[in-house]
Motif scaffolding. Structure first.
Motif, PDB file in Angstrom:
ATOM      1  N   GLU A   1       4.402  11.027   1.719  1.00 62.11           N
ATOM      2  CA  GLU A   1       3.073  11.725   2.222  1.00 62.11           C
ATOM      3  C   GLU A   1       2.013  10.886   1.955  1.00 62.11           C
ATOM      4  O   GLU A   1       1.477  11.077   0.945  1.00 62.11           O
ATOM      5  CB  GLU A   1       3.258  13.040   2.158  1.00 62.11           C
ATOM      6  N   ASN A   2       1.028  10.925   3.067  1.00 65.10           N
ATOM      7  CA  ASN A   2      -0.210  10.211   2.914  1.00 65.10           C
ATOM      8  C   ASN A   2      -0.215   9.221   1.638  1.00 65.10           C
ATOM      9  O   ASN A   2      -1.020   9.244   0.762  1.00 65.10           O
ATOM     10  CB  ASN A   2      -1.131  11.255   2.539  1.00 65.10           C
ATOM     11  N   GLY A   3       0.471   8.233   1.856  1.00 60.95           N
ATOM     12  CA  GLY A   3       0.772   6.959   1.052  1.00 60.95           C
ATOM     13  C   GLY A   3       1.082   7.590  -0.599  1.00 60.95           C
ATOM     14  O   GLY A   3       0.776   6.704  -1.388  1.00 60.95           O
TER      15      GLY A   3
ATOM     16  N   MET B   1      15.722   9.406  -0.174  1.00 62.92           N
ATOM     17  CA  MET B   1      14.752  10.083   1.049  1.00 62.92           C
ATOM     18  C   MET B   1      15.732  10.517   2.047  1.00 62.92           C
ATOM     19  O   MET B   1      16.628  10.074   2.434  1.00 62.92           O
ATOM     20  CB  MET B   1      14.073   9.043   1.528  1.00 62.92           C
ATOM     21  N   PRO B   2      15.261  11.594   2.807  1.00 61.67           N
ATOM     22  CA  PRO B   2      14.133  12.592   2.439  1.00 61.67           C
ATOM     23  C   PRO B   2      14.503  13.726   1.726  1.00 61.67           C
ATOM     24  O   PRO B   2      13.373  14.391   1.268  1.00 61.67           O
ATOM     25  CB  PRO B   2      13.718  13.034   4.230  1.00 61.67           C
TER      26      PRO B   2
ATOM     27  N   PHE C   1       1.704  15.753  -6.598  1.00 59.71           N
ATOM     28  CA  PHE C   1       0.796  14.759  -6.047  1.00 59.71           C
ATOM     29  C   PHE C   1       1.583  13.468  -6.270  1.00 59.71           C
ATOM     30  O   PHE C   1       1.146  12.507  -5.167  1.00 59.71           O
ATOM     31  CB  PHE C   1      -0.473  14.688  -6.613  1.00 59.71           C
ATOM     32  N   GLY C   2       2.655  13.353  -6.811  1.00 61.46           N
ATOM     33  CA  GLY C   2       3.453  11.981  -6.803  1.00 61.46           C
ATOM     34  C   GLY C   2       2.599  10.845  -7.272  1.00 61.46           C
ATOM     35  O   GLY C   2       1.569  10.835  -8.144  1.00 61.46           O
ATOM     36  N   VAL C   3       3.217   9.862  -6.728  1.00 61.47           N
ATOM     37  CA  VAL C   3       2.656   8.638  -7.162  1.00 61.47           C
ATOM     38  C   VAL C   3       1.757   8.018  -5.966  1.00 61.47           C
ATOM     39  O   VAL C   3       2.372   7.882  -5.087  1.00 61.47           O
ATOM     40  CB  VAL C   3       3.758   7.496  -7.608  1.00 61.47           C
TER      41      VAL C   3
END
Lengths: 355, 601
Positions: free
Chosen positions: A330-332, A323-324, A296-298
């Motif tokens: 992704e999605n903020g 990156m990448p 899910f990341g930050v």
């Protein structure tokens, strides 16, 4: 989300890889400890986690009293996990767990190879593990996770494959599989056992990820896999920058972004109760360090809000570097790719370097 | 005190034969320093000196000895540096004396350094007093060593004093012998002033302090003085001695050894070996033996953090105030950014300067591989002196390259003569001579390229003779050699700071060894890094640093955060000491890889 972690610092024996705060104390000490724990005030919580040590090494009566103290603090939709070892997870103890509403068990299996179990100082067999899982299921506890370790001294790739096969055959919803870490204060650390060679570690790790993802498990954290959605919600709290309350010597907690340890002195705890020792905390960095461990990341907006900063601007150079291939947005959310997770330490060192 | 009661002397010895310990005992016995004030080996005042057991900065101490004949004598004990890099300085401080106490270890006997220093003392017409030290060691063989001194040096050792500087045994006899066997200074107090400069020290309040031995005449405050080699003139502010505390005196007369302060701002004006004379009544000629000292070894020094360039510059300026033989000028490297090309008397001098910069000025430095000065003769008939391999002109513009050679005298036990000769041959040495010294030892004389000596000669010599050989060398001249520039490419990009000049025949081996060593030293990174050695664009050796695949902590829950952060901070510290060149991070040691690689296998 509210989280409580209770540390049960007792074990019946010491495993050779373990560097945790734990001791093989006798009945009297355990009783005194339990008495103190049961005096600790508790708040309402969404997740409750009994870790150790070996919580299942408490006897049935002790376990009963421990559960009774915490049973009232749970909010609707809670997750209540207990760690257990195969050799002392009896039907009676499982009945106690069921009665109070424990709904998740994390079982320390480590490997299904008996010779290897012996070599690492475990006091159970693979059959004990299978029996424990059977008993849990019979009593209606289906949300079971097992711990496995790869990279044990003498372990071959076929052993790891064998362990994975067995896990898949058991059709369990959750697996934590760790590369062996040689802890300096463990038996292995003192014996000077070398860690697994980086190439082998990477080969096996990638094999594990590939195998589990192929049959539908989510690789939701570096060492954690689950059937879709069956995350450890308690552990996600750590990775998701939530506060958590720690109870008992050896536990860690965080309140208002300040982390603390409960003083690791059983005698003092028994005499005067717990002491919180504040730990140097760098919350903005720690949020990234923990967040990048999961798929899910930050949450960038949440991070910017919480820490009154601009993540993408502050860490522009690091993002540009990784990156990448190793990091994506992704999605903020800032997310480590599979390759990024695999060498997260190197990436985090650059995040450290920016401030 | 009258001139007859003055004794100016040095103690000369091989490293570790007990020079500093004897000096300590002498200071104690003459009550110059109270026992309780004694720090061991008080003359070696800098930390580095104490740690390495070598003396870098010279010192002169005045002490009063109450002799057994009832008379008082004024001793000036002049300390000398103990390494081959500083042989000119040694020779000048010996020139400040009239005699020398030669200390030889009763177990180890005469070593190359002993001989070198004795020759320097004899060149300066010093009377030499042999002393056998460490006679309380179980392995002591004083008679054998005395015979050795007689055979090798030709000194009569019948009266050589056997001492233990450590316990103080017979040190009193040494003091008596200094009175009776070493001569008093011979100068003429009425002649024009001639004072030999044998050292200098920068004091931030008073400027450069010159240490001098007054050979003729007298020097007083307010005198106008002239440094004869540099022509610089100053008015003397103060004169004095060290006891070892600083004491101001009204004058320094003939035979005195002390210091002069004259508000001297520039260390370049105070050259070791120069003669100070009176500006109004100058001497006809300077004292003999002045030489201009030139650095022999060069390397680039760069701050790891480019922002520290000014700090490095300031630190070098400060070091230079005390070290006239250190040279530096700004240079830039594509790989390393802004730094300085620094010249040193030798490898040890280089090490010492580097270590002081890091330790005393708290700088993280990258030092490039040391280089000698090559004389590059170009096809247009001009010659260019090159001390930085990356600046070598393109091959087609070079007609020939000459490199400095040294005459190396190696003292070696007989059984190691074979391996030692083999090593010298391998290092492109030219055999000159082999002398039998005594029953067990021989003196091997070779002419060798200096570049081979600074490469790894000392280490190789140690390992092929079990540490029993000792080496002394001096520049003998320049010779043409078949030399080429070897470039190192990381990730396809040449890294100028890693270029070296090598003999064509060694290029392939060194290229291989160098790429292998770099592979070992450069940590894995996110991508594969080809490491290549090339000559004029042609790759002669290649290896790859594989890409990093896994570096992550398996377990990280609420209780692991502090520990994990510490681990990351440690990794970051390691990274701070690396230099980013293009996309590759290179640790400091890699730039010195050429020195630590093994080109045998």
């Amino acid at each position: 989300m509210k989280h409580i972690y209770v540390h049960i610092p007792f074990c019946d024996g010491i495993c050779f890889y373990c560097g945790f705060y734990r001791q093989t104390a006798g009945r009297q000490v355990r009783e005194a400890w339990l008495e103190r724990i049961c005096e600790t005030p508790v708040q309402k919580t969404n997740t409750l986690y009994f870790g150790g040590g070996t919580p299942s090494c408490l006897d049935t009566d002790q376990l009963d009293r421990l559960c009774a103290h915490f049973a009232d603090c749970l909010l609707p939709g809670y997750e209540w996990t207990i760690e257990a070892n195969p050799e002392n997870l009896t039907a009676e103890k499982i009945a106690v767990m069921g009665r109070y509403g424990i709904n998740r068990v994390s079982l320390g299996v480590q490997t299904f190879s008996d010779p290897l179990l012996k070599k690492i100082g475990r006091r159970h067999t693979a059959d004990d593990a299978r029996r424990a899982i059977r008993l849990l299921r019979q009593s209606g506890i289906e949300n079971i996770s097992i711990d496995l370790i790869y990279g044990l001294p003498g372990q071959m790739q076929t052993d790891v494959e064998q362990d994975l096969n067995e896990f898949l055959q058991l059709q369990l919803p959750h697996l934590s599989i760790y590369a062996l870490q040689i802890e300096p204060n463990s038996v292995f650390g003192k014996q000077g056992i070398p860690p697994l060679a980086e190439e082998t570690d990477a080969d096996w790790y990638e094999m594990i990820v590939r195998t589990l993802k192929a049959v539908g498990y989510e690789h939701y954290e570096i060492s954690s896999f689950c059937r879709p959605g069956m995350y450890s919600r308690h552990n996600l709290g750590y990775w998701n920058d939530d506060d958590f309350i720690g109870i008992g010597p050896g536990a860690a907690g965080r309140e208002g972004h300040q982390r603390y340890l409960i003083e690791r002195d059983l005698q003092r705890f028994i005499q005067v109760g717990e002491t919180r020792c504040p730990e140097p905390t760098d919350a903005p960095f720690e949020a990234i360090m923990m967040g990048l461990r999961t798929m899910f990341g930050v949450d960038i907006e949440k991070w910017n809000q919480t820490y009154q900063n601009d993540l993408e601007k502050t860490y522009q150079a690091v993002l540009q570097k990784y990156m990448p291939d190793f990091l994506t947005i992704e999605n903020g959310h800032l997310i480590a790719t599979e390759a990024g997770m695999e060498q997260l330490n190197s990436i985090l060192v650059d995040f450290l370097g920016t401030d | 005190m009258d001139q007859k009661h003055i004794r100016n002397f040095s103690i000369i010895a091989h490293i570790d034969h007990g020079k500093s310990t004897l000096a300590d005992r002498i200071l104690e016995l003459t009550d110059t320093v109270e026992k309780r004030e004694m720090k061991d080996q008080i003359l070696d005042s800098m930390d580095l000196e104490r740690e390495r057991g070598i003396t870098i900065k010279l010192n002169a101490v005045q002490l009063v000895y109450h002799a057994k004949n009832g008379e008082d004598y004024l001793f000036h004990l002049i300390d000398t540096p103990g390494h081959v890099d500083f042989s000119y300085e040694v020779s000048r401080s010996l020139a400040a004396c009239d005699g020398a106490v030669l200390v030889v270890d009763a177990a180890q006997g005469v070593q190359a350094q002993t001989l070198a220093n004795v020759y320097l003392a004899l060149e300066n017409d010093l009377e030499i007093l042999p002393v056998i030290n460490k006679i309380d060691l179980p392995s002591a063989q004083p008679d054998v060593v005395k015979q050795e001194i007689e055979d090798l040096i030709g000194l009569d050792c019948t009266d050589a004093i056997e001492i233990s500087a450590k316990s103080g045994l017979n040190v009193d006899q040494v003091l008596e012998a200094i009175v009776h066997k070493l001569p008093a200074p011979k100068g003429d107090p009425d002649a024009p002033l001639q004072a030999l400069v044998f050292d200098s020290l920068y004091d931030s309040y008073r400027g450069v302090i010159a240490f001098v031995s007054v050979k003729n005449g007298t020097i007083r405050p307010k005198d106008k003085i002239r440094f004869m080699a540099t022509g610089a003139e100053y008015e003397v502010l103060e004169v004095g001695v060290h006891t070892p505390k600083e004491v101001v005196e009204s004058k320094l007369g003939t035979g005195d050894v002390g210091w002069i302060s004259a508000a001297i701002k520039n260390i370049e004006d105070v050259r070791v070996g120069d003669t100070i004379t009176s500006a109004d009544h100058p001497a006809d000629a300077p004292l003999q033996g002045y030489k201009e000292m030139n650095p022999m070894v060069y390397c680039g020094l760069y701050p790891v953090d480019n922002a520290k360039y000014e700090d490095l510059k300031e630190a070098l300026e400060k070091l230079k105030l005390n070290d006239a033989s250190l040279q530096y000028e700004p240079e830039t490297s594509q790989a390393l950014g802004f730094g300085f090309r620094c010249g040193f008397l030798g490898l040890l001098h280089m090490d010492v300067v580097e270590e002081r910069l890091e330790r005393e000025y708290n700088l993280d430095l990258i030092a490039t591989s040391p280089s000698v000065i090559y004389h590059v003769y170009k096809t247009d008939g001009t010659m260019e002196a090159i001390d930085n391999p990356s600046l070598l002109p393109p091959q087609q513009k070079i007609s020939r390259i000459e490199e400095p050679y040294v005459k190396a005298e190696i003292m070696v036990p007989k059984e190691y003569v074979g391996p030692m000769m083999e090593l010298c041959q391998k290092k492109r040495g030219e055999y000159k001579d082999l002398q039998v010294l005594d029953d067990v030892r021989m003196m091997l004389v070779y002419e060798l390229p200096l570049s081979e000596i600074i490469f790894d000669f000392f280490d190789k010599m140690k390992s092929s003779t079990k540490g029993y050989a000792s080496l002394d060398y001096e520049i003998s001249g320049y010779r043409a050699s078949d030399l080429v520039k070897m470039d190192i490419l990381l990730n396809g990009q040449p890294v100028d700071a890693l270029s070296v000049i090598v003999h064509r025949e060694f290029a392939y081996h060194r290229g291989n060894a160098m790429t292998r060593k770099l592979k070992e030293l450069i940590p894995k990174q996110q991508f594969e890094i080809p490491v290549q050695a090339a000559i004029g664009g042609k790759v002669i050796a290649r290896t790859n640093i594989k890409a990093l695949r896994k570096n992550v902590l398996a377990k990280c829950y609420g209780g692991d955060i502090s520990r994990k952060k510490k681990l990351l901070e440690k990794q970051k510290e390691g990274k701070k000491r690396m230099k980013q060149v293009g996309s590759v991070e290179i640790p400091q040691e890699a730039f010195m890889a050429v020195l630590s690689m093994d080109d045998e296998s």
